[in-house]
Motif scaffolding. Structure first.
Motif, short mmCIF file in Angstrom:
data_model
loop_
_atom_site.label_atom_id
_atom_site.label_comp_id
_atom_site.label_asym_id
_atom_site.label_seq_id
_atom_site.Cartn_x
_atom_site.Cartn_y
_atom_site.Cartn_z
N ALA A 276 0.85 -1.20 0.00
CA ALA A 276 0.00 0.00 0.00
C ALA A 276 0.88 1.24 0.00
O ALA A 276 0.67 2.19 0.77
CB ALA A 276 -0.93 -0.01 1.21
N SER A 277 1.89 1.24 -0.87
CA SER A 277 2.85 2.33 -0.93
C SER A 277 2.41 3.39 -1.93
O SER A 277 1.70 3.10 -2.90
CB SER A 277 4.24 1.80 -1.32
OG SER A 277 4.68 0.81 -0.42
N ARG A 282 6.28 3.98 2.16
CA ARG A 282 6.46 2.56 1.92
C ARG A 282 5.79 1.80 3.06
O ARG A 282 6.25 1.85 4.20
CB ARG A 282 7.96 2.20 1.86
CG ARG A 282 8.69 2.84 0.71
CD ARG A 282 8.28 2.22 -0.62
NE ARG A 282 9.03 2.79 -1.74
CZ ARG A 282 8.64 3.81 -2.44
NH1 ARG A 282 7.51 4.43 -2.13
NH2 ARG A 282 9.36 4.27 -3.46
N ARG A 283 4.70 1.13 2.73
CA ARG A 283 3.99 0.41 3.78
C ARG A 283 3.20 -0.75 3.18
O ARG A 283 3.07 -0.87 1.97
CB ARG A 283 3.01 1.35 4.52
CG ARG A 283 1.97 1.99 3.63
CD ARG A 283 1.05 2.93 4.41
NE ARG A 283 0.20 2.19 5.32
CZ ARG A 283 -1.02 1.73 5.00
NH1 ARG A 283 -1.49 1.92 3.79
NH2 ARG A 283 -1.75 1.08 5.89
#
Length: 359
Positions: A276-277, A282-283
């Motif tokens: 889910a970036s 950045r994640r």
């Protein structure tokens, strides 16, 4: 529509929109040209006619089938038995349906085009072995458990408004003891008396509760026998009971080799992180997809190990010290458990050593 038959040397792809009583089939060429569509009955004779009709247009490369786990299950088995490659196709999303409309011919063509464009790749469950037998028994047992819970809730609710004499007589009793006590009630023939009617109702509910309990126990023994035949290694793994050992083969199906990697198994169970970036961020986010019953089975295994597994408890303490929440730790552990169970369910010929964290 008008059907244009060409030489049988050409290659074609089929698509099927499945329903309870009929299936609508379509054929497209490898260049995407739509050839023909037709409706067939959802019977054995209809399946044979459908396959013969498709093959009359050329060499059948693959067939995309909607609903291989429901209305299209029998058709998918028939095609697989005829050595036809079957691909599971999801129904078109709402945006596509708003743009192109909705009809059986359109859906069947859409299924074929999804296979042709490689948007659909999933191999459906074969549904012809022990996993299917486990599925049907597991399904009715789960229904019996829900029905027994509803029966017990109804019985206890009835006691709330029962005459004081009955409430005092049955007060403090729970579950099986309450059902046994209600089955021993002896109402008179005067059903006009509310007290006697309540006794009759309680006796009926007690009989239902005991019958459902007997059904649950019987199906549990039958599931245990099937699980030991299908995957005898599963019950030996720490934290895996009969319920969990029954659910996981059901999720994978009778052809678990269709799962090409442990990552695909994790995605199927809904324990793989989803990127889910965006931009500099950045994640990953929680995966809300997959088989939620399989996800629940992994959750039960993790809770069991967190309560009585020293290595797992040490992992939880270490994660807590690093600032992880309990939910985040459980998500990590479910991913570890999925990796271990994949090697037992899908690759049983080469089991790997168990990680200390999973003990």
């Amino acid at each position: 529509m008008t059907e244009f038959k060409k030489p049988k040397a050409r290659r074609i792809v089929g698509g099927v929109d499945t329903h309870a009583d009929t299936h609508h089939a379509a054929v497209v060429l490898m260049n995407g040209r739509r050839v023909a569509d037709r409706e067939f009955s959802a019977t054995r004779a209809g399946y044979a006619d459908l396959l013969e009709w498709m093959r009359s247009f050329g060499r059948l490369q693959a067939v995309g089938v909607e609903g291989t786990g429901s209305y299209g299950a029998a058709l998918a088995r028939h095609l697989s038995d005829a050595e036809v490659k079957v691909v599971e196709v999801n129904r078109p999303d709402r945006q596509q349906r708003r743009a192109k409309g909705k009809s059986d011919p359109l859906d069947s063509y859409s299924a074929a085009e999804a296979v042709l464009a490689d948007r659909a790749r999933a191999v459906p469950k074969s549904g012809n072995g022990l996993a299917e037998s486990i599925r049907v028994l597991h399904l009715i047992r789960a229904g019996a458990v829900k029905a027994r819970t509803a029966c017990l809730n109804e019985l206890q609710a009835l006691l709330v408004t029962a005459p004081a004499e009955l409430r005092e007589q049955l007060g403090g009793l729970k579950k099986a003891r309450l059902a046994d006590a209600c089955s021993r009630l002896r109402p008179s023939a005067d059903l006009a008396d509310p007290a006697q009617s309540v006794k009759v109702a309680l006796r009926h509910l007690a009989g239902r509760y005991r019958a459902l309990s007997a059904e649950i126990d019987a199906t549990y023994d039958q599931l245990k026998t099937l699980v030991e035949q299908a995957r005898p290694e599963l019950p030996a793994i720490k934290g895996v009971g009969v319920e969990t050992a029954a659910q996981l083969p059901v999720t994978c199906g009778d052809n678990p080799e269709r799962l090409s990697s442990e990552g695909s198994f994790a995605a199927l169970c809904g324990v793989s992180p989803v990127p889910a970036s965006s931009g500099r961020t950045r994640r990953h986010r929680l995966n809300h997809g997959g088989d939620r019953q399989a996800n629940r089975a992994l959750y039960v295994v993790v809770l069991s190990r967190m309560s009585c597994g020293p290595p797992t408890r040490a992992y939880v303490e270490r994660g807590t010290a690093e600032g992880l929440s309990k939910r985040e730790i459980i998500r990590c552990l479910k991913r570890y458990v999925a990796r271990q169970l994949y090697k037992v369910i899908v690759r049983p010929q080469a089991p790997a050593a168990e990680s200390p964290v999973l003990s």
